[in-house]
Each structure stands twice: as C-alpha cells, then as structure tokens.
Design a protein around this motif. Sequence first.
Motif, mmCIF file in Angstrom:
data_model
loop_
_atom_site.group_PDB
_atom_site.id
_atom_site.type_symbol
_atom_site.label_atom_id
_atom_site.label_comp_id
_atom_site.label_asym_id
_atom_site.label_seq_id
_atom_site.Cartn_x
_atom_site.Cartn_y
_atom_site.Cartn_z
ATOM 1 N N HIS A 16 0.850 -1.276 0.014
ATOM 2 C CA HIS A 16 0.066 0.086 -0.003
ATOM 3 C C HIS A 16 0.851 1.157 0.101
ATOM 4 N N GLN A 31 4.048 -0.396 -6.098
ATOM 5 C CA GLN A 31 2.776 0.144 -4.974
ATOM 6 C C GLN A 31 1.477 -0.466 -5.555
ATOM 7 N N THR A 32 0.828 -1.125 -4.685
ATOM 8 C CA THR A 32 -0.433 -1.434 -5.305
ATOM 9 C C THR A 32 -1.296 -1.801 -3.806
ATOM 10 N N ASP A 33 -2.763 -1.487 -4.019
ATOM 11 C CA ASP A 33 -3.663 -1.900 -2.980
ATOM 12 C C ASP A 33 -4.576 -3.557 -3.490
ATOM 13 N N ILE A 34 -3.809 -3.974 -4.569
ATOM 14 C CA ILE A 34 -4.466 -5.270 -5.135
ATOM 15 C C ILE A 34 -3.883 -6.237 -4.258
ATOM 16 N N SER A 62 3.245 0.769 -10.466
ATOM 17 C CA SER A 62 1.950 0.250 -9.902
ATOM 18 C C SER A 62 0.877 -0.249 -10.545
ATOM 19 N N LEU A 63 -0.043 -1.233 -9.729
ATOM 20 C CA LEU A 63 -1.095 -1.749 -10.245
ATOM 21 C C LEU A 63 -2.284 -1.064 -9.670
ATOM 22 N N LYS A 64 -3.211 -0.697 -10.423
ATOM 23 C CA LYS A 64 -4.484 0.208 -9.895
ATOM 24 C C LYS A 64 -5.765 -0.516 -10.599
ATOM 25 N N ARG A 65 -6.932 0.005 -9.809
ATOM 26 C CA ARG A 65 -8.089 -0.428 -10.598
ATOM 27 C C ARG A 65 -8.652 0.983 -10.958
ATOM 28 N N VAL A 77 -7.760 -4.073 -14.255
ATOM 29 C CA VAL A 77 -6.620 -3.777 -13.330
ATOM 30 C C VAL A 77 -5.588 -2.775 -14.680
ATOM 31 N N ALA A 95 -4.481 -9.581 -12.774
ATOM 32 C CA ALA A 95 -3.354 -8.308 -12.089
ATOM 33 C C ALA A 95 -2.203 -8.909 -12.075
ATOM 34 N N PHE A 99 1.450 -7.564 -13.730
ATOM 35 C CA PHE A 99 2.751 -7.435 -13.310
ATOM 36 C C PHE A 99 3.837 -7.557 -13.833
#
Lengths: 307, 357
Positions: A16, A31-34, A62-65, A77, A95, A99
Amino acid sequence: MKLSDLSDGDIRQALHRGLTLRIEPFSVYLQTDIHQIIPELKRNYGTRDIQLSEGFADFKVSLKRPRTFRRWLQPQVEFYQDFFSPFKPLPFNQAYPMFEWGLNWCVASQSHQYVLLHAAVLAKGDHAVILPAPPGSGKSTLCAALSTRGWRLFSDELTLIDPTTGEVVPLPRPVNLKNNSIDVMRRYAPDASFGPRFNDTHKGDVCYMRPTEQAIDDALVRAKPAWVILPKYKPDADLTLTPMGRPQALAALAENAFNYEQLGADSFDTLAQVVDGCACYSLEYSRLDEAIQAFADLSLARLESAV
Amino acid sequence: MTQLLIDVLREPAKLKHLNEFAWAQLLRQARATNLFGRLAHLIEHQAGAAALNIPAYVAPHVFAAKRLCTAQHACVQNEAQNIAKALLPLGIKPVLLKGSAYVLGNAPAAIGRMFSDMDILVPRDRLADVESSLMLAGWISHIDDEYDQRYYRQWMHELPPLMHMKRGTGIDVHHALTPLTCRWRADSARMLADAIELPNLPGIKVLQPADQILHSATHLYLESEMPNALRDLSDLDLLLRHHSQQEGFIDQLEQRAQQVGLVRPLDRALRHTHAVFGTPLPTSTLQRLGKISQPVLDALYFDAYRCQHPSGKRWWSPIAQWLLFVRGHWMRMPLPLLVVHLTRKALRREPEAPESK
C-alpha cells in the motif's frame, strides 16, 4: 530483509505504501492495493531482498483499479510505470500476469545498458545457450524443461547481453507457461513450483513456474554465450539439430532484438561478438526428453573439446 | 523537490548532494521531459570533472541514455544524408531544423539531445516535388484520414508526418516556420534564403544561428507539445549561452527578430530562459524585457516547464495545460477556422488503437 519474512498482512500494508523488490539486476518499486497478487508475488519472489523505505529503484511501477463505472460490473486492472500506462486495462483477475508483463515491458523498453533480445537463455556452468525464437516455437516450454534438468535459468523471455563484456546477465524470473505447455510441464517436472492458471488472457491460459532456488541464488553470476539455438516445436517430428551459419544466426538474433535499431552499430558489434563465440544450430523437436538429451550432448561435447 | 531537474540543469554541482530517493526522482523527471540524454551527459561531465561519484545504481541509467543518444545521433546524421540525396536531383538542399540541425551543426544544444523525428525546411513552391522525391526514397505518410491530410496541407506549415517504410524514421517537412493561418508570421522565405550550408556536409543546410534560436522559440510557443517544453527551453538556453559569447550577438538577434517578425516569441524565450536557467543576458536587454508584463502567460508556462512529471504538478496544472493547449491552437488558426476544426475533431470517433502486446 526478504519478502517472505513478512506476513501477508504486513506485505499488504507495505505494498500500500510501496516496497522495493530486488529482482537482480534490477530494483523494482511496487505500489498497489491489489492484495490478490500477494500469494503469487510471495511464491515467485519470496526469497528476494526487499526494502520498505522508498530509495532508488530502476522501475517504479503500480497496479491500480481504473476509477470508472465499469469497476462495479467488470473490475479491471491497470499497470503504470511512474505515471505512464503502456497497456490497456486487463480483467481484474489478471493482475498478477499484468505485473509480470509490465515488468517485461519496463526492461525491454528502457534497459539500453544491455543489448536486449526476445530470447530464452540458460547456462550450464559458465556456458550460456541463447534460444531466440518467435512466440509459438516452443521456446518457453523447452526453456522450462531445461531449467528442471540441470540448466540454470537466466530468463525465458529476456536475454540481457552486457556489451562491455559480451556476457549474458541473469534475470531469473518465473517462466511464463502458456496453454498446453502448462500441463506438459506439470507432468514433466511435478516437483517444480507452479502457480494458479490464469484463463483467457490475450496469450491464452498462462501459469508461472518458479525458477529453481539455485537459479535465484546465482542471479549475479553471469555467463559467456556458447550456443545459439533456434528451436522449433513440430508435432511428431524426429529431432534434428542442424548447424547454422554465423550470418544466419546473427540475423536471427538481430531480428529478435528489442533495441537493435535504438543502439545501432553497438548492437551489431555485440551480437557479432556473441555469434563469433558460439556454436549455432537450428533445432526441430517434438519430444522434450530428446531435446534435453541433445542439449546435454552439446554441453558434454564442449567440455570434452575443452579438455 | 519538484524543481529538482531544473535546479540540477541550472547548477550541476547540486548532483553531489542527492540521496537515493532524489536520484530516482531526478531520473524520472528527466525521462518525462525527454531530457534524459542531456542529464546523462551532465552527470558524466560532473563525474569527469571529479565533482561527483556516480552512484552504482545510477550508472547503468547514464550508460543506457548515452548509448541511446549516440545511436540516435548517428541515425540522424545518416538520415540527413539520405534526405539530401533524395532531394539532390531537384537541386534542393534541405534545411535541417531544431534537433537535427544542432547535431549536424555540432551546436552545444546537440549534447544529449533525443529525437522522435527530424524536421526539415524546403521552399514552398517545390513542396510537391519534394514530397514525391521523398516518397520514392521510401518516406510515406501514414495519415489516412482525409480531413487530417487537408488540415496539414491547407492550414499548417508542414506536410503530414512522413515515415520511412523500412527504417521507421520520421520526417516533418516544413515549407514555412509558422503555420499559414498563424497570428505570428515569420518571414520564412528570408530565413530560408539566409540558411547556411554545413562546411563538412555539402548539400545540407541549417538556419543561421540567430534564426535557429528564433525558430526554436517560435516552435516552443506555437506547438502544444508540452512534454517537450522544458527540453526546448533548455535547447534555447544552451544556444543562447554559446552564441552570446560572441560580442553583440544578442543585439543582432533582437534586430533579426524585428526583420523576420518574431519579436514576441524571442522576447518570451529570453525572459523564460533567463528566469528558469539563469541564461546571462546584456543589461540593456534585461531592462527592455523588464517592461514587458505577461504575468498570467508566464505563470502558465513556468508551470508547464515543471509539471510534466507528477512530482511537479500542482492542483491547477491540468487547467494551465489545457489553457496553453487552447492558446496554441488559437495562435495557429483564426477563430472561425478554429471553431470548425475543434468541432470536427471533437465529433470524430478516435480510431481504435492497435492492441498492445
């Protein structure tokens, strides 16, 4: 500190905020919240060094929604390097593959300190074999199979050649198996570590096979190219290993180079030097065991000729 | 932190005091503004002057950027000769513009300059011949849309971008230095006539030094190419620093701007390079510039120079970018034409981009 030293909850928090993962020879700030990628990340990169404060990183990803209405119906994603997204969004359950693909893109599009080939590469001792081939030639399968039979995995897709020394540089990341080769490899190397199957990606079904511990431990040990082999899988074919002229081999390498044009004369000189030091063949095969044996013979012949 | 790249370009000694995070940030800012090559050269120069130990984690990036630059420059040299060869039967000597002119003319702004395409200038009345000769040599237009083709041909100062079928290199063929419908009218014919042939490369021309600066400034303030804005300003800084070593150069430059009708872009470029990079200027020029007041426009541009990387963005940066984009169009086209053009663009569906692998 290693990634696997952290609990899943800690990794979640660290991701996070962003954490730096050492994937030799690179450092990747992710960086990711997944959190759904954590099991695969841990399985494939658990023994890698991490750093929790943001220092220097070669690639900041980063990976994002995506924040669209679509996320309620069909979550997706997105991959970013810094603030730039090179791809269209993918379905959310892809996802982790995203990456891996995103990281491939970062390396292939920017690491011009190397001559970069779209080729698998492995080594036996100090001697590396480069397998340049277009997708569909069975390169990944062959590479995965060799990596479980005494060959040290450098990469299944990205060959990094240091132009100052002519050596290949290991980038031992998980092997990306596709479609039929997933089951082939599960049967061929039942002890290897396989991840879940990601269905219906743009490359079909994919599954990641973790490199051996040895390959990861030796990530800083480079090797000299000794063979260039153009593999081609042909159903039911008997194995043929045909010597190939150096100019042809050079053309095959150049055709598969990501940055051949970008580096101009430098890349020609480097690849010419590689081909000069290599025995070059084209290989047609249908049975993995036979192919592995052919590689073992080549390696043996080389050792004997050296004595 | 947002000013980091600008600070370092202005005062390279600051490199010595960067921590790991600042280094990462600096490289990212340079990448976002197409100044990576220039920064790499600067870093190496500092190291060569023993003023800096390049950290081991930075070295590969410097090496990569320098190799890319070297290869790009070799490619530009090569293609310039190919273009000259293609136009030779027409008796036309192409005038290289901007980056390629710096590289072939060995100007200081060539240092670490990176490219996406090459710009050339040819006489307007020979445009059709030039286009067909380049086409025969392999450069073709990939713009299929008829409206876009017309937009370039009828209103702009250049042909639709050409790309080489095999080598993939791009050329923008200009027949004037400002669009035909533009509020600024450069005396392109005069600038073209005064272009100079490169001594070591007969058959290839570049604009004379003052005109190179005037064109670079015009390009910066007319095109809405914001990601390259800081790079263009840095080019101007290097050109000005180099040529102003010659006594009276700035005076001549100001006179030339009067002659060819590019006083406004020059004044703005002088103000901005002086403010951003501390480009030295004569006192008389500074006094004259001091009387010009364009606080809003200056603020928009100063923001544009630093906001191309998110670390330099402020909440109002997107609005400022949009205003500059609109202004670029406004400068290029009279209002009725602009309304028609933007309406067409807005109503048209974007063609699907090819699937990325």
